[in-house]
Design a protein around this motif. Structure first.
Motif, PDB file in Angstrom:
ATOM      1  N   ILE A  63      19.870  -2.974   2.044  1.00 16.42           N
ATOM      2  CA  ILE A  63      18.544  -2.706   2.693  1.00 16.42           C
ATOM      3  C   ILE A  63      17.609  -1.705   1.836  1.00 16.42           C
ATOM      4  O   ILE A  63      18.233  -0.670   1.610  1.00 16.42           O
ATOM      5  N   THR A  64      16.575  -2.205   1.595  1.00 17.48           N
ATOM      6  CA  THR A  64      15.544  -1.303   0.638  1.00 17.48           C
ATOM      7  C   THR A  64      14.224  -1.305   1.305  1.00 17.48           C
ATOM      8  O   THR A  64      13.819  -2.294   2.021  1.00 17.48           O
ATOM      9  N   ASP A  65      13.620  -0.210   1.087  1.00 14.61           N
ATOM     10  CA  ASP A  65      12.396   0.085   1.459  1.00 14.61           C
ATOM     11  C   ASP A  65      11.402  -0.803   0.631  1.00 14.61           C
ATOM     12  O   ASP A  65      11.422  -0.907  -0.438  1.00 14.61           O
ATOM     13  N   GLY A  66      10.309  -1.561   1.325  1.00 11.75           N
ATOM     14  CA  GLY A  66       9.237  -2.238   0.614  1.00 11.75           C
ATOM     15  C   GLY A  66       9.397  -3.576   0.663  1.00 11.75           C
ATOM     16  O   GLY A  66      10.542  -4.087   1.023  1.00 11.75           O
ATOM     17  N   PRO A  67       8.633  -4.371  -0.131  1.00 13.57           N
ATOM     18  CA  PRO A  67       8.691  -5.575  -0.296  1.00 13.57           C
ATOM     19  C   PRO A  67       9.795  -6.040  -1.307  1.00 13.57           C
ATOM     20  O   PRO A  67      10.254  -5.510  -2.003  1.00 13.57           O
ATOM     21  N   PHE A  68       9.946  -7.334  -1.219  1.00 13.43           N
ATOM     22  CA  PHE A  68      11.046  -8.319  -1.968  1.00 13.43           C
ATOM     23  C   PHE A  68      10.573  -8.162  -3.459  1.00 13.43           C
ATOM     24  O   PHE A  68      11.609  -7.673  -4.297  1.00 13.43           O
ATOM     25  N   ALA A  69       9.433  -8.011  -3.823  1.00 16.79           N
ATOM     26  CA  ALA A  69       8.983  -8.149  -5.309  1.00 16.79           C
ATOM     27  C   ALA A  69       7.785  -7.064  -5.330  1.00 16.79           C
ATOM     28  O   ALA A  69       6.911  -7.162  -4.427  1.00 16.79           O
ATOM     29  N   GLU A  70       7.793  -6.571  -6.529  1.00 17.55           N
ATOM     30  CA  GLU A  70       6.594  -5.785  -6.830  1.00 17.55           C
ATOM     31  C   GLU A  70       5.479  -6.691  -7.499  1.00 17.55           C
ATOM     32  O   GLU A  70       5.893  -7.361  -8.437  1.00 17.55           O
ATOM     33  N   THR A  71       4.278  -6.824  -6.856  1.00 18.27           N
ATOM     34  CA  THR A  71       3.324  -7.728  -7.299  1.00 18.27           C
ATOM     35  C   THR A  71       1.920  -6.995  -7.041  1.00 18.27           C
ATOM     36  O   THR A  71       2.032  -6.138  -6.389  1.00 18.27           O
ATOM     37  N   ARG A  72       1.002  -7.662  -8.032  1.00 23.56           N
ATOM     38  CA  ARG A  72      -0.468  -7.040  -7.742  1.00 23.56           C
ATOM     39  C   ARG A  72      -0.981  -7.583  -6.248  1.00 23.56           C
ATOM     40  O   ARG A  72      -1.507  -6.753  -5.601  1.00 23.56           O
ATOM     41  N   GLU A  73      -0.660  -8.698  -5.681  1.00 23.40           N
ATOM     42  CA  GLU A  73      -0.879  -8.976  -4.369  1.00 23.40           C
ATOM     43  C   GLU A  73       0.213  -9.143  -3.553  1.00 23.40           C
ATOM     44  O   GLU A  73       0.962  -9.450  -3.814  1.00 23.40           O
ATOM     45  N   GLN A  74      -0.185  -8.821  -2.194  1.00 22.40           N
ATOM     46  CA  GLN A  74       1.005  -8.748  -1.312  1.00 22.40           C
ATOM     47  C   GLN A  74       0.591  -9.634   0.055  1.00 22.40           C
ATOM     48  O   GLN A  74      -0.588  -9.929   0.132  1.00 22.40           O
ATOM     49  N   LEU A  75       1.611 -10.355   0.710  1.00 25.31           N
ATOM     50  CA  LEU A  75       1.586 -10.950   1.775  1.00 25.31           C
ATOM     51  C   LEU A  75       0.846 -10.235   2.952  1.00 25.31           C
ATOM     52  O   LEU A  75       1.500  -9.001   3.307  1.00 25.31           O
ATOM     53  N   GLY A  76      -0.478 -10.530   3.164  1.00 24.22           N
ATOM     54  CA  GLY A  76      -1.084  -9.522   4.293  1.00 24.22           C
ATOM     55  C   GLY A  76      -1.286 -10.240   5.564  1.00 24.22           C
ATOM     56  O   GLY A  76      -1.574  -9.653   6.436  1.00 24.22           O
ATOM     57  N   GLY A  77      -0.774 -11.741   5.627  1.00 18.88           N
ATOM     58  CA  GLY A  77      -1.027 -12.108   6.945  1.00 18.88           C
ATOM     59  C   GLY A  77      -0.629 -13.734   6.810  1.00 18.88           C
ATOM     60  O   GLY A  77      -0.410 -14.194   5.809  1.00 18.88           O
ATOM     61  N   PHE A  78      -0.909 -14.426   8.069  1.00 16.10           N
ATOM     62  CA  PHE A  78      -0.596 -15.916   7.903  1.00 16.10           C
ATOM     63  C   PHE A  78      -1.554 -16.541   9.136  1.00 16.10           C
ATOM     64  O   PHE A  78      -1.719 -15.974   9.983  1.00 16.10           O
ATOM     65  N   PHE A  79      -1.430 -17.783   8.844  1.00 16.93           N
ATOM     66  CA  PHE A  79      -1.971 -18.691   9.973  1.00 16.93           C
ATOM     67  C   PHE A  79      -0.829 -19.750  10.174  1.00 16.93           C
ATOM     68  O   PHE A  79      -0.490 -20.193   8.866  1.00 16.93           O
TER      69      PHE A  79
END
Length: 119
Positions: A63-79
């Protein structure tokens, strides 16, 4: 067919006022889709700093803090929508306010037998 519209953007791309306007426009779009019977779900996500990731390898959890990958854009939401085809899903994705400052990834949802039905 169901499509997941994943909204990626730089978390700092919008001011707080712009973010609130984005939420209002997204809610308006959700209402419009609902009136057409195409709305299934939508939600913004808390900032990436609140993310926790888990990997299970050889029966052990990492278990790690933070997202799976370091990227410039992050998943912010969904429809989650119901559209006749990819062209219709693209047209809907183009209306998402986040598409103006980020990227909306369009993915067909795979129907798997045995899952609970949506209410």
């Amino acid at each position: 067919m169901k499509y997941m519209l994943l909204i990626y953007m730089d978390e700092n791309a919008l001011s707080e006022t712009e973010r609130e306007h984005c939420y209002a426009k997204s809610a308006q779009l959700a209402q419009e889709l609902n009136a057409k019977g195409q709305y299934l779900s939508t939600a913004p996500l808390h900032p990436v700093a609140t993310a926790t990731s888990i990997q299970v390898r050889d029966g052990k959890s990492l278990i790690t803090d933070g997202p799976f990958a370091e990227t410039r854009e992050q998943l912010g939401g969904f429809f989650l929508i119901d559209a006749q085809d990819l062209d219709e899903a693209i047209a809907i994705a183009a209306q998402i306010p986040g598409a103006r400052v980020g990227t909306v990834e369009i993915r067909p949802v795979l129907e798997v037998a045995g899952l609970p039905k949506q209410q």
